[in-house]
Each structure stands twice: as structure tokens, then as C-alpha cells.
Motif scaffolding. Structure first.
Motif, mmCIF file in Angstrom:
data_model
loop_
_atom_site.group_PDB
_atom_site.id
_atom_site.type_symbol
_atom_site.label_atom_id
_atom_site.label_comp_id
_atom_site.label_asym_id
_atom_site.label_seq_id
_atom_site.Cartn_x
_atom_site.Cartn_y
_atom_site.Cartn_z
ATOM 1 N N HIS A 34 0.844 -1.194 0.000
ATOM 2 C CA HIS A 34 0.000 0.000 0.000
ATOM 3 C C HIS A 34 0.874 1.237 0.000
ATOM 4 C CE1 HIS A 34 -3.767 -2.092 0.598
ATOM 5 N NE2 HIS A 34 -3.141 -2.861 1.456
ATOM 6 N N LEU A 35 0.307 2.333 -0.511
ATOM 7 C CA LEU A 35 1.037 3.595 -0.498
ATOM 8 C C LEU A 35 0.726 4.324 0.796
ATOM 9 C CD1 LEU A 35 0.301 4.784 -4.131
ATOM 10 C CD2 LEU A 35 2.401 3.772 -3.262
ATOM 11 N N PHE A 37 0.090 7.357 2.554
ATOM 12 C CA PHE A 37 -0.192 8.770 2.339
ATOM 13 C C PHE A 37 0.239 9.619 3.539
ATOM 14 C CE2 PHE A 37 -3.010 6.799 -0.711
ATOM 15 C CZ PHE A 37 -2.834 7.603 -1.814
ATOM 16 N N VAL A 95 -6.379 3.061 2.695
ATOM 17 C CA VAL A 95 -6.268 4.468 2.323
ATOM 18 C C VAL A 95 -6.914 5.328 3.402
ATOM 19 C CG1 VAL A 95 -6.890 6.197 0.616
ATOM 20 C CG2 VAL A 95 -6.204 3.933 -0.125
ATOM 21 N N VAL A 97 -7.293 4.715 6.563
ATOM 22 C CA VAL A 97 -6.480 4.763 7.775
ATOM 23 C C VAL A 97 -5.262 5.673 7.579
ATOM 24 C CG1 VAL A 97 -4.913 3.385 9.187
ATOM 25 C CG2 VAL A 97 -7.229 2.596 8.773
ATOM 26 N N ILE A 99 -5.103 8.217 5.584
ATOM 27 C CA ILE A 99 -5.591 9.595 5.600
ATOM 28 C C ILE A 99 -5.872 10.019 7.039
ATOM 29 C CG2 ILE A 99 -7.452 11.106 4.836
ATOM 30 C CD1 ILE A 99 -5.474 10.291 2.673
ATOM 31 N N LEU A 101 -4.294 8.932 9.708
ATOM 32 C CA LEU A 101 -2.986 9.203 10.312
ATOM 33 C C LEU A 101 -2.474 10.575 9.890
ATOM 34 C CD1 LEU A 101 -0.894 5.920 9.989
ATOM 35 C CD2 LEU A 101 -1.461 7.145 12.081
ATOM 36 N N LEU A 102 -2.632 10.858 8.601
ATOM 37 C CA LEU A 102 -2.185 12.144 8.071
ATOM 38 C C LEU A 102 -2.853 13.285 8.834
ATOM 39 C CD1 LEU A 102 -2.062 12.933 4.249
ATOM 40 C CD2 LEU A 102 -2.928 14.578 5.855
ATOM 41 N N LEU A 220 5.799 15.431 -0.305
ATOM 42 C CA LEU A 220 5.264 14.070 -0.427
ATOM 43 C C LEU A 220 4.777 13.810 -1.851
ATOM 44 C CD1 LEU A 220 4.306 11.393 0.863
ATOM 45 C CD2 LEU A 220 2.132 12.514 1.301
ATOM 46 N N LEU A 221 4.119 14.828 -2.439
ATOM 47 C CA LEU A 221 3.619 14.659 -3.806
ATOM 48 C C LEU A 221 4.790 14.409 -4.760
ATOM 49 C CD1 LEU A 221 1.064 14.611 -5.401
ATOM 50 C CD2 LEU A 221 1.310 17.037 -5.819
ATOM 51 N N PHE A 224 6.001 10.938 -4.252
ATOM 52 C CA PHE A 224 5.147 9.989 -4.970
ATOM 53 C C PHE A 224 5.491 9.994 -6.453
ATOM 54 C CE2 PHE A 224 1.721 9.994 -1.567
ATOM 55 C CZ PHE A 224 1.872 8.660 -1.308
ATOM 56 N N PHE B 77 -11.906 4.793 -6.150
ATOM 57 C CA PHE B 77 -11.525 5.568 -4.991
ATOM 58 C C PHE B 77 -11.082 6.949 -5.391
ATOM 59 C CE2 PHE B 77 -9.671 6.467 -0.988
ATOM 60 C CZ PHE B 77 -10.586 5.858 -0.173
ATOM 61 N N VAL B 131 -5.282 1.631 -5.402
ATOM 62 C CA VAL B 131 -4.388 2.572 -4.756
ATOM 63 C C VAL B 131 -3.785 3.559 -5.755
ATOM 64 C CG1 VAL B 131 -2.295 1.201 -4.879
ATOM 65 C CG2 VAL B 131 -2.675 2.690 -2.923
ATOM 66 N N LEU B 135 -3.864 7.591 -5.617
ATOM 67 C CA LEU B 135 -2.671 8.418 -5.769
ATOM 68 C C LEU B 135 -2.894 9.543 -6.774
ATOM 69 C CD1 LEU B 135 0.269 9.021 -5.310
ATOM 70 C CD2 LEU B 135 0.866 7.216 -6.900
ATOM 71 N N PHE B 138 -5.225 12.029 -5.367
ATOM 72 C CA PHE B 138 -4.530 12.754 -4.297
ATOM 73 C C PHE B 138 -3.710 13.885 -4.900
ATOM 74 C CE2 PHE B 138 -0.410 13.119 -2.033
ATOM 75 C CZ PHE B 138 -0.842 13.573 -0.805
ATOM 76 N N LEU B 269 -14.212 12.536 2.705
ATOM 77 C CA LEU B 269 -13.947 11.122 2.991
ATOM 78 C C LEU B 269 -14.454 10.749 4.385
ATOM 79 C CD1 LEU B 269 -12.455 8.513 2.041
ATOM 80 C CD2 LEU B 269 -10.523 9.317 3.368
ATOM 81 N N ILE B 313 -11.865 8.436 11.811
ATOM 82 C CA ILE B 313 -11.722 7.532 10.654
ATOM 83 C C ILE B 313 -11.171 6.201 11.119
ATOM 84 C CG2 ILE B 313 -10.518 7.083 8.492
ATOM 85 C CD1 ILE B 313 -10.411 9.868 7.839
ATOM 86 N N ILE B 314 -10.073 6.259 11.887
ATOM 87 C CA ILE B 314 -9.400 5.009 12.250
ATOM 88 C C ILE B 314 -10.303 4.157 13.137
ATOM 89 C CG2 ILE B 314 -7.420 4.068 13.493
ATOM 90 C CD1 ILE B 314 -5.766 6.328 12.368
ATOM 91 N N ILE B 317 -13.027 2.563 11.011
ATOM 92 C CA ILE B 317 -12.525 1.469 10.178
ATOM 93 C C ILE B 317 -12.307 0.229 11.042
ATOM 94 C CG2 ILE B 317 -10.534 0.692 8.827
ATOM 95 C CD1 ILE B 317 -12.160 2.571 7.224
#
Lengths: 292, 341
Positions: A34-35, A37, A95, A97, A99, A101-102, A220-221, A224, B77, B131, B135, B138, B269, B313-314, B317
Motif C-alpha cells: 500500500h502507499l 499517504f 487508504v 487509515v 488519511i 494518520l495524516l 510528499l507529492l 510519490f 476511490f 491505490v 494516488l 490525491f 472522505l 476515521i481510524i 474502520i
């Protein structure tokens, strides 16, 4: 010509930071598919820790290494607490989760250290390195630190048992487990290392972009973009991709009027979309195959 | 911390609640009418600032429905819906500011502009799964504020300053304040958009969308044109969010680049996850959540709202991946005396 050379060098200097972030992204991607973010915000948070340590009077390099250690531990903890329980969950959960965290790290940094822009010290100084002013000491320092880091990672993954085990766990978790590798711990270790690399990148770029909670979103962008350009499955590709993106950013900013200067992030967007559409595996990555 | 069962985790990608088995509160229809009745009298009972806030809840709800059509029903997504919201808001603001368009007429234009943009963005996105799509979108969201500040466009966009719009009065001499009128106007648009979304999901097209989400290979073998449906869904989703953006611009009377950062995408989101992925009425729970909870958090400390979002969110989930949809369903089943699975 001189301007071109100067811009390429400056591009390579910022490119090293993008390369570090790209490398951290690729390490996480290799480990869990996974990426992350939140990689940029993790780096930003680490940088704030370093800043706090220097405010408390710690010498720069002490703060530097303490921060790297703390970030490593933080990365391991995040993996264990937040990601381990959802390791089999679908992409959307991951994703979401990341986001989450971010958002947490971003606003926690603002909560603890406020949103004002702060200067961050550089250990290298800002004097021009040579008389012709091609590159200043901090840029040279960024390049040197990154090269050192890359050499360290290369030796670690190529010549140590743990490095080999980590590569095995990322490449084929099932077989790796069968030969006695603790795959779960290898993943956590990968997270810790990614967090530590991000911390170094953050501390190196902070004197340039200044310290504030949103400082890493653009970085970060670009990270990526570098990771995608080089190939998400290839650490070497990520580094090369990051450097190329840094150079493109600088050259576009200098030689393309208006767009180059004002739409820097759009350039990263364009790189990401074009590479994903034209050559999804990137420069050095291997194509992803699905069994139907 | 207990590991959520895989079955639970599946629920978020899969039909959190497929439209057919939408939580049927005691007498489905009566609940809708009761809610609508309350919604109609509410602006006469509360202060104008709360009316303004309720209007914004509806605006967010429309945008979240748009995101839900894409994510909940089609399995694609997007972290880039702030860009579509921004496009809708700017189209509306520019039309009103530069060519004196009536405010109501800006909504279809904003919707169509966003549909075209979303459809075109959806075309390359077809090749991107999961994903990678996250990206690309994003990147779109992060780049949007810069594009809006672009100096050659400053004549139209107002650059960093943005555009200020005047608030419309109630037409036909209706005895309503501006806030009340805007509330009813937004409510009307919301009801129409919700009905359309509901019908879309219940139609043949909706079933094709869900088939693509659940199993693209099987859907293709049944003759569903995946490329077309995915891009169309992207377009329709952008249309919803664009209409919400246009309404938002009219209600707030102001657009500026820094209102449409990546954090707007996070907000949408959060609203989606809180309301429940794949359940249209959930958008109203989500909209209320993202409007009122951050206000409350900010009143404790500046910068805390992001943390509340993130924790929310967390936790969701982990513990309630079906959001409000799952909660409502559980409550109804308990009321009916059924066992909860």
C-alpha cells in the motif's frame, strides 16, 4: 549554460530529498503493498521533534540521531498498533487509515507547536561551496547525507542477514515464513526504517522550505511522483525517479514562464498521471500481473 | 485491541449496505416524510446562524452522495473530490460575478462542467486501480489550490483573493430571510439530487455499477461495458460534487483557493466513512458530522479538528466499518426483535 548547470545541481539537491521520501514510500509499498499517504506527515512530525530538541539546547547532531531513533520506534509502533490489525483489509480501509494518520499527525503538530512558520537550523551553513556559487553548502550537505544513507541501505540489504530476511519477506511472505523468517517483524522493521528515512529527509529539507505542519504535503507529492516514475517495486528506481523529478521541477521553474513557477505541484500531478497511464511499472519496476 | 474479523473488513469494500436491503426503519416511507417535515419547519424555529449551518450540512451531504456513488457503489476511490467541489464553486462564482448569471442557473452549468471534467479525468483513471487511482486523485487535490491561484487566470478567478458573491433574496416577495430562503433552495436541490441518486442506484445502470465493484471480471463477461460505466460514474460523481460546490459558493458567498485544499477531500472522505459506504441517506449523517464536530473541536483548541477526524476515521474502520448505516441497521433489527448477525 551556466544557469542550466546551476539549476540542474540545485534540482539534484532537492531531488535527493524527493528520492528519500520516494524510497520510504517504496519500502512501505514493498512490505505491505500500500502507499503510505501519511509518510510526509510522519517526516514533518519527526522534524518537529528535532526542532524541539534543539530548542531544549541539544547540539544539532545529537538531536539528529535521537530524532532518527525516535522516528524508527514511532514507525514500528504505528505498524504494530494501527496497521497490523487491518493487514487483510481492502484497499479502501488502508487508504482511509492512512488519511486518518495524516490528519492526526498534521493537526497534532499544529496543536503542540502551533502553525507559525519556524526556521530550522542547518549544520552545513549556507555559504556557497565554490567561488562560482554553483551550489551552497547546505545543498551539498543534503546530497552528501543522502548518498551516505543510500550506501548504508545498500550495504544493509545486500550484506546483512536481517536485510536479506527483509527482502525475502517482501518478495514472498509465505516462503519466507516457511524458512523461519518472522515476516510480521520484518514488516514492522520496514516501517521503522521508512519512518527514519523520512525523518532524515524532513530534517534536510526543513531549512529550505521552513518548518510548519503543512511543509511536507508538496514534498510528499514529489516523492510519490519520483516513486511512480522510478517504479514502485524498485528502490533504486525510486532514488533515480526522485532525482529526475527534482531536476524537472527546477528546470521547469526556471525555463517555462508562469507555468513552471506557479504550477509546480501540477507538474508532479502530470508526471504521476502520465507515468501511471503510459508505463505503470515505471522506469525500473516490474509489471504487476494478476491471475484471473 | 481486538482484530476486526475479516468479514467485517470486507463489509467496507463490499456493499456496506446494498441498496435493496437498505436499513428499513419502522415504516420506511413514514420516516422519510417525518424527516422532511422536520426539515421544513426547522428554519422557523432556530436562529439564522444554525439555519446557515444546516444549509451547509445539506451541501456537504450532496457532495458526499457524489463520493458515495463512486466509492460505495462503483468501488473506485477518489481523494480528489475537493477539486471537483472547487470547480463547481468557481464556475458558479465566476458566472455570477462576470456575466451576472442568476444563481439558480449556475448549478446546472457547474454540474455539467464537473461532469465533463470528471469524465475526462476518469478516462485515464480507468487504467488505474485501487491505490493508483487514490494516488492520482490525491495529486489532483494537492495541486488544485495552486491552479486556482494561477496569475494568467486572475481576471476570472480573483487570484489569491478569490471572489465575493452577494447573497440572493427570497423571490416573489416571500416572507423569508435570506438564510431561510437559501436553506429551502438547498433543501429542494438536495431532495432532487437524493431521489435521482436513489433511482440511479436502483436502476439497471446502478446494478451494472455494483457488479463492476463486486467482480469486474464477471461483470465484463456478462457484457457490461466497464470502461464506459466507470468513466460515467466518475463523471456523475463529479457532477454531484460540483453542484454541491456551486451551492456552497452561493451559501458562503465567497470562494478562495485555500478553501479547497486537500483537507476538503479528507472532510468528504470522513463524511463518507461516518455515514456508511454504500448507503445514500448516510450522507446526511456524514454531512452533519463534518460540519458540527470540527466546530466543537476547534472550540476546545485550534488544530484539534484534524485530530478528531483522524481518530474518527481510524476508529470507524476498526470498529464500525459500516458507519451510521450499520448502526441504523443494527438498531432497526433490535427494534424488530431480530437477532443481530
Amino acid at each position: 549554460m551556466e544557469l542550466l548547470l546551476q539549476q540542474i545541481l540545485a534540482g539534484l539537491a532537492t531531488g535527493t530529498i524527493y528520492a528519500c521520501i520516494a524510497l520510504a514510500i517504496v519500502m512501505t509499498y514493498q512490505a505491505i503493498g500500500h502507499l503510505n499517504f501519511a509518510q510526509g506527515e510522519m517526516a514533518m512530525f519527526s522534524t518537529f521533534i528535532a526542532w524541539q530538541l534543539t530548542q531544549w539546547g541539544a547540539p544539532y547532531w545529537v538531536a539528529f540521531f535521537v530524532t532518527v531513533a525516535v522516528s524508527f520506534a514511532g514507525g514500528v509502533l504505528i505498524e504494530l498498533i494501527v496497521l497490523r490489525p487491518i493487514q487483510h483489509a481492502p484497499v479502501l480501509s488502508h487508504v482511509a487509515v492512512f488519511i486518518g494518520l495524516l490528519a492526526i499527525l498534521n493537526s497534532l503538530a499544529g496543536f503542540l507547536w502551533d502553525f507559525n512558520v519556524k526556521p530550522f537550523p542547518t549544520p552545513f551553513g549556507t555559504a556557497p561551496l565554490f567561488a562560482n556559487g554553483f551550489i551552497d553548502a547546505h545543498q551539498a550537505g543534503m546530497i552528501a547525507v543522502t548518498l551516505f544513507l543510500l550506501a548504508f541501505l545498500y550495504v544493509f540489504f545486500r550484506f546483512t542477514r536481517v536485510g536479506l530476511a527483509m527482502r525475502a519477506a517482501a518478495h514472498d511472505p509465505v516462503s519466507a515464513r516457511l524458512v523461519g523468517i518472522r515476516v510480521g517483524w520484518m514488516t514492522a522493521l520496514g516501517w521503522g526504517m521508512a519512518a527514519a528515512i523520512g525523518a532524515i529527509a524532513g530534517m534536510m529539507i526543513a531549512p529550505v522550505v521552513f518548518l510548519e505542519p503543512n511543509m511536507m504535503l508538496g514534498v510528499l507529492l514529489y516523492g510519490f511522483a519520483g516513486a511512480v516514475l522510478g517504479g514502485l517495486t524498485s528502490p533504486a528506481g525510486a532514488v533515480i525517479g526522485g532525482l529526475i523529478v527534482g531536476v524537472i521541477e527546477n528546470l521547469a521553474g526556471t525555463f517555462i514562464p508562469v507555468i513552471g513557477g506557479e504550477l509546480k505541484l501540477t507538474i508532479a500531478l502530470a508526471i504521476i498521471v502520465v507515468v501511471l497511464v503510459m508505463k505503470p511499472q515505471g522506469l525500473l519496476g516490474r509489471p504487476v500481473l494478476h491471475r484471473v | 485491541m481486538p482484530a476486526p474479523s475479516e468479514e467485517m473488513m470486507e463489509a467496507i469494500a463490499e456493499p456496506a449496505v446494498p441498496e435493496v436491503s437498505a436499513p428499513r426503519l419502522v415504516g420506511h416511507r413514514s420516516v422519510i416524510f417525518a424527516t422532511l417535515a422536520i426539515a421544513l419547519v426547522l428554519p422557523f424555529l432556530v436562529q439564522s446562524f444554525l439555519t446557515f449551518q444546516l444549509t451547509l450540512v445539506l451541501v456537504y451531504a450532496i457532495a458526499i452522495i457524489g463520493l458515495n456513488l463512486l466509492t460505495g457503489f462503483n468501488g473506485q476511490f477518489s481523494l480528489g473530490h475537493s477539486a471537483f467541489y472547487a470547480l463547481g464553486a468557481y464556475v458558479a462564482a465566476m458566472l455570477m460575478d462576470k456575466v451576472n448569471f442568476p444563481y439558480a442557473a449556475t448549478l446546472p452549468v457547474a454540474g455539467i462542467a464537473c461532469f465533463v471534467f470528471g469524465f475526462l479525468f476518469g478516462l485515464p483513471a480507468l487504467r488505474l486501480e485501487g491505490v493508483y487511482l487514490a494516488l492520482a486523485t490525491f495529486a489532483l487535490a494537492v495541486a488544485t489550490p495552486q491552479i486556482l491561484k494561477l496569475s494568467p487566470l486572475e481576471y476570472w478567478t480573483g487570484g489569491v483573493q478569490g471572489i465575493v458573491i452577494s447573497k440572493p433574496d427570497a423571490p416573489y416577495g416571500l416572507p423569508l430571510t435570506q438564510d431561510q430562503w437559501l436553506y429551502f433552495f438547498t433543501l429542494l436541490v438536495t431532495v432532487i439530487m437524493t431521489l435521482l441518486a436513489h433511482n440511479l442506484v436502483a436502476s439497471r445502470t446502478g446494478r451494472a455499477m455494483m457488479a463492476i465493484r463486486d467482480n469486474p471480471t464477471a461483470a465484463r463477461s456478462m457484457g457490461i461495458n466497464i470502461a464506459l460505466y466507470k468513466s460515467l460514474t466518475f463523471g456523475v460523481s463529479a457532477l454531484y460534487t460540483g453542484v454541491a460546490g456551486a451551492l456552497g459558493a452561493i451559501v458562503v458567498q465567497f470562494v478562495a483557493p485555500d478553501s479547497f485544499t486537500f483537507f476538503l477531500s479528507i472532510t468528504l472522505l470522513v463524511g463518507l466513512v461516518v455515514g456508511g459506504v454504500g448507503w445514500i441517506p448516510g450522507a446526511f449523517f456524514g454531512g452533519a458530522f463534518v460540519l458540527f464536530v470540527p466546530n466543537f473541536a476547534e472550540s476546545i483548541s485550534k488544530g484539534l479538528s484534524g485530530a478528531v477526524y483522524g481518530v474518527m476515521i481510524i476508529l470507524l474502520i476498526f470498529m464500525l466499518p459500516t458507519g451510521a448505516a450499520g448502526l441504523v441497521r443494527a438498531v432497526t433489527q433490535r427494534l424488530r426483535g431480530q437477532n443481530i448477525r
